[in-house]
Design an enzyme around this catalytic site. Structure first.
Site, PDB file in Angstrom:
ATOM      1  N   GLY A 219       5.453  85.027  24.392  1.00 19.37           N
ATOM      2  CA  GLY A 219       4.607  86.162  24.478  1.00 19.37           C
ATOM      3  C   GLY A 219       3.884  85.869  22.997  1.00 19.37           C
ATOM      4  N   LYS A 220       4.655  86.089  22.034  1.00 23.05           N
ATOM      5  CA  LYS A 220       4.190  86.132  20.422  1.00 23.05           C
ATOM      6  C   LYS A 220       3.640  85.048  20.225  1.00 23.05           C
ATOM      7  CE  LYS A 220       7.418  89.577  19.256  1.00 23.05           C
ATOM      8  NZ  LYS A 220       8.266  89.792  20.575  1.00 23.05           N
TER       9      LYS A 220
ATOM     10  N   CYS B  43      13.532  93.878  18.090  1.00 27.76           N
ATOM     11  CA  CYS B  43      13.343  94.821  18.878  1.00 27.76           C
ATOM     12  C   CYS B  43      14.773  95.701  18.985  1.00 27.76           C
ATOM     13  CB  CYS B  43      13.017  94.431  20.307  1.00 27.76           C
ATOM     14  SG  CYS B  43      14.426  93.514  21.163  1.00 27.76           S
TER      15      CYS B  43
ATOM     16  N   PRO C  46      10.395  84.442  25.568  1.00 27.60           N
ATOM     17  CA  PRO C  46       9.564  83.759  26.586  1.00 27.60           C
ATOM     18  C   PRO C  46       8.300  83.148  26.174  1.00 27.60           C
ATOM     19  CG  PRO C  46       9.357  86.057  26.945  1.00 27.60           C
ATOM     20  CD  PRO C  46      10.221  85.910  25.589  1.00 27.60           C
TER      21      PRO C  46
ATOM     22  N   CYS D 226      13.236  81.138  17.590  1.00 29.67           N
ATOM     23  CA  CYS D 226      13.877  82.134  18.514  1.00 29.67           C
ATOM     24  C   CYS D 226      12.500  82.577  19.614  1.00 29.67           C
ATOM     25  CB  CYS D 226      14.380  83.257  18.256  1.00 29.67           C
ATOM     26  SG  CYS D 226      15.337  82.749  16.729  1.00 29.67           S
TER      27      CYS D 226
ATOM     28  N   ASP E 224      11.670  85.955  15.456  1.00 25.66           N
ATOM     29  CA  ASP E 224      11.910  87.325  16.426  1.00 25.66           C
ATOM     30  C   ASP E 224      13.376  87.222  16.848  1.00 25.66           C
ATOM     31  OD1 ASP E 224      11.457  89.228  18.445  1.00 25.66           O
ATOM     32  OD2 ASP E 224      10.563  87.937  19.756  1.00 25.66           O
TER      33      ASP E 224
END
Length: 435
Positions: free
Chosen positions: A261-262, A376, A259, A256, A323
């Site tokens: 970032g991780k 989140c 965009p 998942c 995520d």
């Protein structure tokens, strides 16, 4: 060709699309902003859309007290225009005469001249009865903090000692946080260059790659962006790279991943072989674009993270990060339209999806490897509820201890609530697969 339109009329049309038609704030703003040639008008539109979405539950309720008959269905754009007027008066603190006059003019511009008198009367009544109306709105948590009633109740249930602070934090502008790409630049050098460009900036106190700016800005215009020296990423989203305990040569899965970032942060940290899985092709393209700008490489796969047979090559991963798709209730200060679009009925479906992805990705993890589950969300059902049910059913899964400088321990894992350390709300749980 789009007609010439004032910023307030355009804001009303756009906010109605967001609040009453279910369109995302980002999508609507991207469509509306190019219609305004003046930079000051674009700034005002951005403020009206962000604060209009943020405070909609409060001022939408206020209009029910001010109008003899609701107009949100019969005249949705005028209803949204009145919400933006209250935002101008109460949140942006614009002069009353200017906000009222411009709103009445916008009613006429929107080809509803018969409603101009009504709009004027409603706003004049707000100004006359303001103190009593505000006291009435402040009497309940939902309208006091502009949260949908179901979410206000859920936060009070899950975080009874923190509910007021959590909801208040969601209504403050978050700082802009950057993540320095250590493969291309040092944090001090990036900070110095930004200061020379007139930016107020500080190194984050405990996130090794973090820089903090007090307010949002167009990062694409900042020195170093085009060269891939940094990316925008909230501090809470920078934590996973520390928790994963990465080492060169590891094979890592980011499920998942959009965009990206991780995933990018992990690649900036260590020489790893990373596979990024994303279900939507459009969002997977964003991962590829971010990788290219930052000078990184990964295997990006369009696929369902919960159906590993469709994309996994059978080679185990040393680290897995999920995520998970979630309610996003931890990031509504940054994404205010979440409070307008998320429903209580969504949570059960999200929990089922999260559980399916966690169970499926566990099968790809090598014995002795670790899995990091992240959301989140600040709702316990999506966090320790999902992880706890999974661990209870697995003999080969154990929970690893986890502490961070901010936040609090959950029943399983760790929760940063919105505003803790001025970060977004985020949940983390680390699991070890027995060998």
């Amino acid at each position: 060709m789009s007609r010439t339109i004032s910023v307030r009329a355009l804001a009303a049309e756009a906010l109605a699309d967001i609040a009453l038609s279910g369109h995302s704030l980002r999508e609507v703003a991207d469509r509306a902003l190019p219609r305004l040639p003046d930079a000051r008008d674009r700034a005002l539109l951005t403020a009206l859309l962000n604060e209009g979405a943020r405070w909609w539950p409060r001022f939408d309720a206020a209009l029910d007290r001010l109008l003899a008959k609701p107009i949100r269905r019969s005249e949705p754009v005028i209803h949204a225009l009145l919400v933006t007027a209250l935002v101008q008066l109460e949140i942006l603190e614009m002069p009353g005469y200017a906000a009222v006059a411009a709103t009445v003019e916008a009613v006429r511009e929107l080809r509803r001249p018969r409603l101009a008198g009504m709009a004027n009367a409603v706003l004049r009544r707000w100004q006359r009865e303001r103190e009593a109306l505000l006291a009435d709105l402040d009497a309940t948590p939902a309208t006091r903090h502009a949260h949908p009633a179901w979410l206000a109740k859920a936060i009070a249930r899950d975080w009874p000692g923190h509910a007021e602070a959590v909801m208040a934090a969601a209504n403050h502008e978050p700082p802009l946080m950057l993540r320095v790409n250590r493969r291309r630049a040092g944090r001090d050098a990036v900070a110095d260059r930004l200061r020379e460009a007139g930016q107020e900036i500080a190194a984050h106190t405990w996130l090794a790659d973090g820089l903090v700016l007090p307010h949002s800005t167009d990062v694409t215009r900042l020195p170093g962006f085009a060269e891939g020296h940094f990316a925008v990423q909230d501090g809470a989203a920078q934590v996973p790279a520390d928790l994963l305990d990465l080492a060169s040569g590891q094979r890592v899965l980011d499920a998942c991943a959009a965009p990206g970032g991780k995933a990018c942060h992990a690649l900036e940290r260590s020489d790893i072989a990373l596979v990024a899985v994303e279900s939507e092709a459009r969002r997977a393209l964003r991962i590829t674009q971010n990788l290219e700008r930052l000078g990184l490489a990964a295997d990006v796969i369009v696929g369902d993270a919960g159906d590993v047979r469709a994309w996994w090559d059978g080679k185990p991963f040393d680290r897995v990060m999920i995520d998970a798709p979630c309610s996003a209730t931890g990031v509504i200060r940054r994404r205010p339209d979440v409070r307008l679009h998320r429903r209580a009925a969504d949570i059960d479906a999200l929990v089922a999806l999260q559980s399916r992805i966690l169970s499926a990705c566990w099968e790809t993890l090598a014995p002795g490897g670790t899995l990091l589950y992240v959301t989140c969300s600040l709702l316990r059902a999506e966090n320790e509820g999902v992880v706890g049910a999974f661990v209870d059913g697995r003999a080969d899964a154990s929970v690893l201890p986890l502490t961070l400088p901010v936040g609090q321990a959950a029943a399983i894992g760790w929760q940063i609530l919105p505003g803790d350390g001025d970060l977004d709300g985020m949940y983390y749980a680390l699991l070890r697969k027995q060998g």
